[in-house]
Motif scaffolding. Structure first.
Motif, PDB file in Angstrom:
ATOM      1  N   SER A 198       7.021  12.553  -2.997  1.00  0.00           N
ATOM      2  CA  SER A 198       6.130  12.313  -1.862  1.00  0.00           C
ATOM      3  C   SER A 198       5.780  10.837  -1.886  1.00  0.00           C
ATOM      4  O   SER A 198       5.354  10.320  -2.925  1.00  0.00           O
ATOM      5  CB  SER A 198       4.850  13.142  -1.974  1.00  0.00           C
ATOM      6  N   ILE A 199       5.967  10.174  -0.768  1.00  0.00           N
ATOM      7  CA  ILE A 199       5.705   8.736  -0.692  1.00  0.00           C
ATOM      8  C   ILE A 199       4.596   8.506   0.327  1.00  0.00           C
ATOM      9  O   ILE A 199       4.724   8.876   1.499  1.00  0.00           O
ATOM     10  CB  ILE A 199       6.979   7.963  -0.290  1.00  0.00           C
ATOM     11  N   LEU A 200       3.514   7.900  -0.141  1.00  0.00           N
ATOM     12  CA  LEU A 200       2.383   7.567   0.721  1.00  0.00           C
ATOM     13  C   LEU A 200       2.473   6.092   1.073  1.00  0.00           C
ATOM     14  O   LEU A 200       2.645   5.247   0.194  1.00  0.00           O
ATOM     15  CB  LEU A 200       1.064   7.833  -0.010  1.00  0.00           C
ATOM     16  N   LYS A 210       1.346   7.252   6.544  1.00  0.00           N
ATOM     17  CA  LYS A 210       2.665   7.864   6.650  1.00  0.00           C
ATOM     18  C   LYS A 210       3.015   8.501   5.314  1.00  0.00           C
ATOM     19  O   LYS A 210       2.978   7.853   4.275  1.00  0.00           O
ATOM     20  CB  LYS A 210       3.703   6.807   7.007  1.00  0.00           C
ATOM     21  N   TRP A 211       3.297   9.799   5.357  1.00  0.00           N
ATOM     22  CA  TRP A 211       3.800  10.528   4.199  1.00  0.00           C
ATOM     23  C   TRP A 211       5.282  10.788   4.433  1.00  0.00           C
ATOM     24  O   TRP A 211       5.672  11.283   5.488  1.00  0.00           O
ATOM     25  CB  TRP A 211       3.093  11.875   4.050  1.00  0.00           C
ATOM     26  N   THR A 212       6.101  10.460   3.444  1.00  0.00           N
ATOM     27  CA  THR A 212       7.528  10.772   3.491  1.00  0.00           C
ATOM     28  C   THR A 212       7.829  11.713   2.331  1.00  0.00           C
ATOM     29  O   THR A 212       7.506  11.407   1.184  1.00  0.00           O
ATOM     30  CB  THR A 212       8.383   9.499   3.353  1.00  0.00           C
ATOM     31  N   MET A 213       8.397  12.855   2.654  1.00  0.00           N
ATOM     32  CA  MET A 213       8.809  13.807   1.629  1.00  0.00           C
ATOM     33  C   MET A 213      10.316  13.696   1.478  1.00  0.00           C
ATOM     34  O   MET A 213      11.047  13.815   2.457  1.00  0.00           O
ATOM     35  CB  MET A 213       8.411  15.228   2.034  1.00  0.00           C
ATOM     36  N   GLU A 214      10.772  13.418   0.263  1.00  0.00           N
ATOM     37  CA  GLU A 214      12.197  13.391  -0.050  1.00  0.00           C
ATOM     38  C   GLU A 214      12.469  14.563  -0.976  1.00  0.00           C
ATOM     39  O   GLU A 214      11.813  14.690  -2.013  1.00  0.00           O
ATOM     40  CB  GLU A 214      12.577  12.081  -0.750  1.00  0.00           C
ATOM     41  N   PHE A 215      13.436  15.405  -0.613  1.00  0.00           N
ATOM     42  CA  PHE A 215      13.637  16.631  -1.376  1.00  0.00           C
ATOM     43  C   PHE A 215      15.086  17.073  -1.333  1.00  0.00           C
ATOM     44  O   PHE A 215      15.839  16.720  -0.437  1.00  0.00           O
ATOM     45  CB  PHE A 215      12.739  17.753  -0.835  1.00  0.00           C
ATOM     46  N   ARG A 252       0.844  -1.207   0.000  1.00  0.00           N
ATOM     47  CA  ARG A 252       0.000   0.000   0.000  1.00  0.00           C
ATOM     48  C   ARG A 252       0.877   1.254   0.000  1.00  0.00           C
ATOM     49  O   ARG A 252       0.761   2.121   0.861  1.00  0.00           O
ATOM     50  CB  ARG A 252      -0.948   0.008   1.197  1.00  0.00           C
ATOM     51  N   THR A 253       1.755   1.340  -0.998  1.00  0.00           N
ATOM     52  CA  THR A 253       2.685   2.464  -1.116  1.00  0.00           C
ATOM     53  C   THR A 253       2.601   3.054  -2.520  1.00  0.00           C
ATOM     54  O   THR A 253       2.531   2.325  -3.504  1.00  0.00           O
ATOM     55  CB  THR A 253       4.131   1.995  -0.842  1.00  0.00           C
TER      56      THR A 253
END
Length: 152
Positions: free
Chosen positions: A102-104, A116-121, A82-83
């Motif tokens: 943005s990774i959900l 969980k939201w992960t923001m990679e920037f 579920r990603t």
């Protein structure tokens, strides 16, 4: 050397993991209805469908009290975990950041789920503030979708 930073935000919701994940994966066109507090409009601008990897969507949303727009590509979907990985390709955010993903991830817990939201920037320069307002946007968006799903 490029420095990719990460920022995470997570929240518990009452919707099931499968139902919530499905809303983001297959129902992007309904997000202005599900989350009208923060998502104003969305248009499919490239790809064979709303839920296909590689599809590009134009979003109109409110972050930090300001209307913004961006184009994002649904880069990768993993149904088992579920990603979904979204890659931003254009928009106001890209003025401050060289790259942005943005990774959900949605995990079942008890009767509900953990979102969980992960923001990679990568920032354009060291003067760019951390993207706290986008974390707040993603959290509010998730809360709005959860409320919608619980009432349909």
């Amino acid at each position: 050397m490029a420095q990719i930073k990460r920022m995470e935000c997570q929240l518990e919701i009452k919707s099931s993991a499968d139902k919530f994940f499905d809303a983001y994966k297959t129902k992007a066109q309904l997000m202005p209805k599900m989350a009208n507090q923060v998502v104003r409009d969305v248009k499919l601008v490239e790809g064979c469908g709303w839920d296909s990897e590689g599809s590009v969507r134009q979003w109109y949303f409110v972050a930090g009290g300001k209307l913004e727009t961006c184009k994002e590509m649904m880069e990768k979907v993993n149904d088992k975990d579920r990603t979904i990985v979204y890659k931003l390709v254009e928009g106001e955010i890209m003025k401050a950041f060289k790259s942005w993903n943005s990774i959900l991830n949605v995990m079942p817990i008890g009767e509900g789920s953990l979102v969980k939201w992960t923001m990679e920037f990568e920032k354009q320069n060291d003067d760019v503030p951390d993207p706290v307002k986008y974390g707040e946007f993603l959290t509010t968006w998730a809360k709005n979708v959860d409320t919608y799903l619980l009432n349909v």
